[in-house]
Design a protein around this motif. Structure first.
Motif, PDB file in Angstrom:
ATOM      1  N   ASP A  40       9.356  42.764  20.422  1.00  0.00           N
ATOM      2  CA  ASP A  40      10.310  41.353  20.329  1.00  0.00           C
ATOM      3  C   ASP A  40      10.630  40.845  21.385  1.00  0.00           C
ATOM      4  O   ASP A  40      10.886  39.503  21.546  1.00  0.00           O
ATOM      5  N   GLY A  41      10.570  41.380  22.591  1.00  0.00           N
ATOM      6  CA  GLY A  41      11.173  40.903  23.785  1.00  0.00           C
ATOM      7  C   GLY A  41       9.912  40.330  24.550  1.00  0.00           C
ATOM      8  O   GLY A  41       9.540  39.192  24.506  1.00  0.00           O
ATOM      9  N   PHE A  42       9.272  40.992  25.429  1.00  0.00           N
ATOM     10  CA  PHE A  42       8.362  40.539  26.491  1.00  0.00           C
ATOM     11  C   PHE A  42       7.172  39.842  25.802  1.00  0.00           C
ATOM     12  O   PHE A  42       6.738  38.575  26.150  1.00  0.00           O
ATOM     13  N   VAL A  43       6.634  40.473  24.735  1.00  0.00           N
ATOM     14  CA  VAL A  43       5.430  39.754  24.003  1.00  0.00           C
ATOM     15  C   VAL A  43       5.611  38.417  23.464  1.00  0.00           C
ATOM     16  O   VAL A  43       4.732  37.562  23.891  1.00  0.00           O
ATOM     17  N   GLN A  44       6.482  38.215  22.731  1.00  0.00           N
ATOM     18  CA  GLN A  44       7.156  36.878  21.941  1.00  0.00           C
ATOM     19  C   GLN A  44       7.118  36.063  23.021  1.00  0.00           C
ATOM     20  O   GLN A  44       6.913  34.910  23.144  1.00  0.00           O
TER      21      GLN A  44
ATOM     22  N   ALA B 224       6.193  31.090  26.403  1.00  0.00           N
ATOM     23  CA  ALA B 224       6.179  30.130  27.603  1.00  0.00           C
ATOM     24  C   ALA B 224       4.828  29.868  27.825  1.00  0.00           C
ATOM     25  O   ALA B 224       4.655  28.549  28.514  1.00  0.00           O
ATOM     26  N   ALA B 225       3.892  30.550  27.558  1.00  0.00           N
ATOM     27  CA  ALA B 225       2.405  30.251  27.955  1.00  0.00           C
ATOM     28  C   ALA B 225       2.100  29.111  27.212  1.00  0.00           C
ATOM     29  O   ALA B 225       1.621  27.964  27.484  1.00  0.00           O
ATOM     30  N   ALA B 226       2.450  29.065  25.912  1.00  0.00           N
ATOM     31  CA  ALA B 226       2.172  27.725  25.088  1.00  0.00           C
ATOM     32  C   ALA B 226       2.845  26.510  25.319  1.00  0.00           C
ATOM     33  O   ALA B 226       2.447  25.550  25.041  1.00  0.00           O
ATOM     34  N   ARG B 227       4.191  26.630  26.288  1.00  0.00           N
ATOM     35  CA  ARG B 227       4.969  25.554  26.428  1.00  0.00           C
ATOM     36  C   ARG B 227       4.338  24.887  27.830  1.00  0.00           C
ATOM     37  O   ARG B 227       4.731  23.604  28.037  1.00  0.00           O
TER      38      ARG B 227
ATOM     39  N   GLU C 273      -0.997  23.297  30.920  1.00  0.00           N
ATOM     40  CA  GLU C 273      -1.872  23.922  32.210  1.00  0.00           C
ATOM     41  C   GLU C 273      -1.956  25.302  32.377  1.00  0.00           C
ATOM     42  O   GLU C 273      -2.588  25.729  33.484  1.00  0.00           O
ATOM     43  N   PHE C 274      -1.411  26.208  31.651  1.00  0.00           N
ATOM     44  CA  PHE C 274      -1.347  27.629  31.966  1.00  0.00           C
ATOM     45  C   PHE C 274      -2.702  28.156  32.275  1.00  0.00           C
ATOM     46  O   PHE C 274      -2.871  29.042  33.316  1.00  0.00           O
ATOM     47  N   ASP C 275      -3.713  27.988  31.373  1.00  0.00           N
ATOM     48  CA  ASP C 275      -4.921  28.606  31.453  1.00  0.00           C
ATOM     49  C   ASP C 275      -5.629  28.056  32.696  1.00  0.00           C
ATOM     50  O   ASP C 275      -6.346  28.666  33.555  1.00  0.00           O
TER      51      ASP C 275
ATOM     52  N   ALA D  51       6.544  34.523  36.460  1.00  0.00           N
ATOM     53  CA  ALA D  51       7.517  34.861  35.364  1.00  0.00           C
ATOM     54  C   ALA D  51       7.179  34.805  33.812  1.00  0.00           C
ATOM     55  O   ALA D  51       7.753  35.406  33.102  1.00  0.00           O
ATOM     56  N   ARG D  52       6.395  33.592  33.614  1.00  0.00           N
ATOM     57  CA  ARG D  52       5.943  33.401  32.356  1.00  0.00           C
ATOM     58  C   ARG D  52       5.065  34.567  31.723  1.00  0.00           C
ATOM     59  O   ARG D  52       5.225  34.984  30.459  1.00  0.00           O
ATOM     60  N   SER D  53       4.345  35.258  32.726  1.00  0.00           N
ATOM     61  CA  SER D  53       3.481  36.293  32.018  1.00  0.00           C
ATOM     62  C   SER D  53       4.360  37.837  32.035  1.00  0.00           C
ATOM     63  O   SER D  53       4.249  38.362  31.130  1.00  0.00           O
ATOM     64  N   ALA D  54       5.462  37.827  32.954  1.00  0.00           N
ATOM     65  CA  ALA D  54       6.334  38.979  33.084  1.00  0.00           C
ATOM     66  C   ALA D  54       7.339  38.979  31.989  1.00  0.00           C
ATOM     67  O   ALA D  54       7.192  39.918  31.104  1.00  0.00           O
ATOM     68  N   THR D  55       8.028  38.063  31.833  1.00  0.00           N
ATOM     69  CA  THR D  55       9.324  38.171  30.996  1.00  0.00           C
ATOM     70  C   THR D  55       9.532  36.909  30.141  1.00  0.00           C
ATOM     71  O   THR D  55      10.368  36.933  29.460  1.00  0.00           O
ATOM     72  N   GLY D  56       8.359  36.118  30.280  1.00  0.00           N
ATOM     73  CA  GLY D  56       8.483  34.806  29.481  1.00  0.00           C
ATOM     74  C   GLY D  56       9.508  33.928  29.913  1.00  0.00           C
ATOM     75  O   GLY D  56       9.643  32.828  29.049  1.00  0.00           O
TER      76      GLY D  56
END
Lengths: 472, 227
Positions: free
Chosen positions: A31-35, A40-43, A46-48, A262-267
């Motif tokens: 519920d925390g990190f994964v979601q 955060a990546a979707a937002r 340019e993430f990829d 940060a986006r990958s770690a904690t979102g």
């Protein structure tokens, strides 16, 4: 404290699976990190593209690691700092101790550092009469409990709040027995007050480094609590523990990778504190350390360069592969038996403690591929684990039963007629064992596997047999 | 440990790689300060950039108060002290602009300098603001002690809208133009926090529980005020 228990992975994992407290704690990850990472990546559209660039930056740096490290050293020296090169954990520990003795240090505060765990610095300092105090809340909790971290960014993820309260009551002897410590907020306030005194009293502050910047000779730490900053700005001496692969060329390059960390770690969009430290305090400064030391540790990493495992040296320790791994999610970090757990640990640990010690870790994977798909640095973790499995087999480190089964399979698989015959017998036998339900509840040699699941039985004829029939 | 230095460097050099371009390529790369990819959200017109900074800082749990002019700083600071029920005491950066303000020193005890253990509120001036994540860029120095942003329970930061930029890279360019890196550059995005106990987010771990940004923004379309 960092004894290697990786050889006992299977037993560790079995114990972890029936540990109700641990299972509850691990449930928080999804519920925390994964979601939050997904959101955060979707937002960031340019993430990829940033991931591709980050990979390029690190690949280029690793190809020229000697040159970038030499440049980094030059810049640190120019800004008044000192770089210490250490081949292994023992050299790094001795270097820290020498700095402590020169400064007449009695107490040391520490920001969170995985390299510090890797070289087992706390035990060593204690043995030498110096008090090390972990200041990251999670690290402080596990230091009091005398355990290693179970997650690279959330070291106390396996501990529940009652256990934290217990650890605080045991260690904080001035704490009144009637002070309520039920809620996380009360626990945090207690830790804040206690550690504040430690910050102010420390002679030396030791931090890790998320990055080193060759262009400027800066070291970078990323935290949410601010403990790393108080650790480095209040004492007279700041010591940075960093492994050699942490260097990146420029401030622009680190900015690119920071957008992923940060986006990958904690979102989070960005961590609360990202701090760039360059040398000791300047002549007119009102605060900051008088000395700045950077310890550059190899400890087995240079041997990975120029091999397929060089890709592992891109790792920025975000923990995304742990958070998304079904095996880590089931057994937690301690089962892996050393400092680095999860998929990144399964690849790195064999290089740092030896494949003979860590041979089980590359097997601690279903090869679902989730770790690679979320890795901001695009490290092919399952592929590297597969290579380690192969190496363990070639070095005859795998179990005799597994070797025997593999040898038998390879004998049959290289003889197509024999393979078809054996497969036909197996299909018929399994179909009749399955009976009318078409379902297998137990199988010879696979009791453990079948305890938790039923398997659909084959229908009786092999694919090859059916193919020949239809081709006719 | 120069033996260790030589041993490590020679090992790194010994790894021959086809992809290795050599020393000249490394020097060129270090001299070239071209940004890699800067996200679109960090490349907006000036007004959108300033408003974007404010939006992202609020999202990171900072309190952003817009004021028209530096002269409004003392009133805004006093309002914060009152709202947080703090004693009328302030540790203030020895910054010429802050010191020249019309503080009512009978009403508030001001000490210029670094922060000390007992300080509850620190006041400092940001070097820049980074819009893409609502991040304050603080540059340490004689007029900007870093302790002000970490020891006190509340940190108040003055930021001029003129110093708000889109991307981190813009901040670096600004800093290079002013002569390079100070001892520390602190990127601060919201107040201190921790989720180390049962993954539940708690504010105010070791650094400030509250982060207030006084954004000097005379051209804001909306009336100045708090958020």
């Amino acid at each position: 404290m960092v004894a290697v228990t990786s050889p006992a992975f299977e037993a560790n994992a079995r114990a972890a699976l029936v540990d109700a407290k641990l299972q509850k704690a691990l449930g928080h990850i999804k519920d925390g990190f994964v979601q939050r990472r997904t959101a955060a990546a979707a937002r960031l559209p340019e993430f990829d593209a940033l991931r591709d660039l980050a990979k390029e930056i690190k690949d280029h740096t690793l190809d020229h690691l000697d040159l970038y490290l030499a440049h980094f050293e030059r810049r640190v020296t120019e800004s008044g700092g000192v770089v210490h090169w250490c081949r292994d954990a023992a050299e790094a520990r001795e270097t820290v101790l020498t700095i402590c003795h020169a400064a007449g240090a009695k107490s040391v505060t520490k920001g969170k550092s995985m390299v510090g765990e890797e070289i087992a610095l706390n035990d060593f300092l204690e043995k030498n009469g110096i008090e090390p105090v972990e200041t990251d809340l999670g690290e402080y909790i596990i230091q009091l409990r005398r355990e290693p971290p179970s997650h690279i960014i959330a070291p106390a993820i396996h501990v529940n709040k009652e256990q934290v309260a217990e650890a605080f009551r045991a260690a904080h002897t001035e704490l009144p027995a009637d002070r309520p410590l039920e809620e996380p907020a009360a626990l945090l306030a207690e830790a804040r007050a206690m550690l504040r005194r430690k910050f102010l009293a420390a002679d030396i502050g030791i931090t890790g480094a998320n990055f080193l910047i060759a262009e400027t000779g800066s070291t970078v730490i990323v935290t949410n609590e601010g403990n790393g900053d108080l650790t480095q700005m209040l004492p007279r001496v700041h010591v940075v523990l960093a492994s050699i692969e942490k260097v990146v060329p420029t401030l622009e390059d680190v900015s690119t990778i920071l957008r992923l960390l940060a986006r990958s770690a904690t979102g989070q969009e960005f961590s609360v504190y990202t701090t760039f430290s360059t040398g000791p305090r300047r002549p007119a400064d009102l605060d900051g350390p008088e000395q700045f030391h950077v310890i550059l540790l190899d400890n087995g990493r240079s041997a990975m360069l120029g091999t397929p495992f060089q890709e592992m040296l891109r790792c920025i320790r975000c923990g995304a592969c742990l958070n998304h791994c079904p095996v880590y999610g089931a057994v937690g970090g301690h089962a892996y038996g050393w400092v680095y757990p999860g998929p990144m640990g399964a690849v790195l640990t064999p290089w740092l403690v030896g494949l003979d010690q860590a041979k089980h870790l590359p097997n601690a994977s279903t090869f679902c591929g989730k770790c690679e798909s979320v890795c901001p640095m695009r490290i092919p973790l399952p592929g590297l684990m597969r290579r380690l499995r192969e190496r363990a087999h070639l070095e005859r480190l795998d179990a005799p039963v597994a070797r025997g089964a593999l040898a038998a399979w390879s004998f049959v698989a290289r003889r197509p007629r024999l393979y078809c015959a054996v497969a036909a017998i197996a299909a018929r036998t399994l179909a009749s064992l399955g009976g009318r339900a078409g379902c297998l509840r137990r199988l010879p040699l696979a009791r453990g596997w079948m305890q938790g699941r039923d398997m659909p039985a084959p229908e009786g004829r092999t694919f090859m047999a059916q193919w020949r029939e239809r081709a006719r | 440990m120069s033996a260790a230095r030589e041993a490590i460097l020679s090992r790194l050099r010994a790894v021959a790689r086809e992809t290795r371009a050599g020393a000249a390529a490394v020097e060129a790369r270090l001299a070239d300060r071209k940004p890699n990819l800067v996200p679109a959200r960090a490349r907006q017109p000036r007004r959108e950039t300033i408003d974007g900074f404010r939006r992202m800082a609020i999202e990171a749990s900072a309190v952003v108060r817009r004021i028209r002019h530096t002269d409004d700083i003392p009133d805004a600071v006093m309002a914060i002290l009152r709202s947080e029920n703090r004693p009328a005491r302030l540790a203030m950066a020895p910054d010429a602009m802050l010191e020249a303000l019309g503080w009512n020193r009978a009403m508030v005890e001001i000490r210029s300098g670094r922060a000390e253990a007992h300080d509850e509120v620190g006041l400092s001036v940001a070097f820049a603001g980074i819009a893409e994540t609502g991040t304050l860029m603080m540059a340490s120095g004689p007029t900007s002690p870093a302790t002000l942003g970490f020891l006190p329970e509340s940190h108040i930061v003055v930021l001029s809208a003129d110093d708000v930029r889109g991307a981190y890279e813009d901040g670096w360019a600004l800093l290079r133009a002013r002569g390079g890196l100070p001892r520390t550059v602190n990127f601060i995005t919201g107040p201190s926090r921790s989720a180390d106990i049962e993954q539940k987010l708690q504010m105010g771990a070791h650094g400030p529980r509250n982060l207030h940004i006084l954004l000097i923004d005379p051209d804001a379309a909306e009336p100045p005020g708090d958020r």
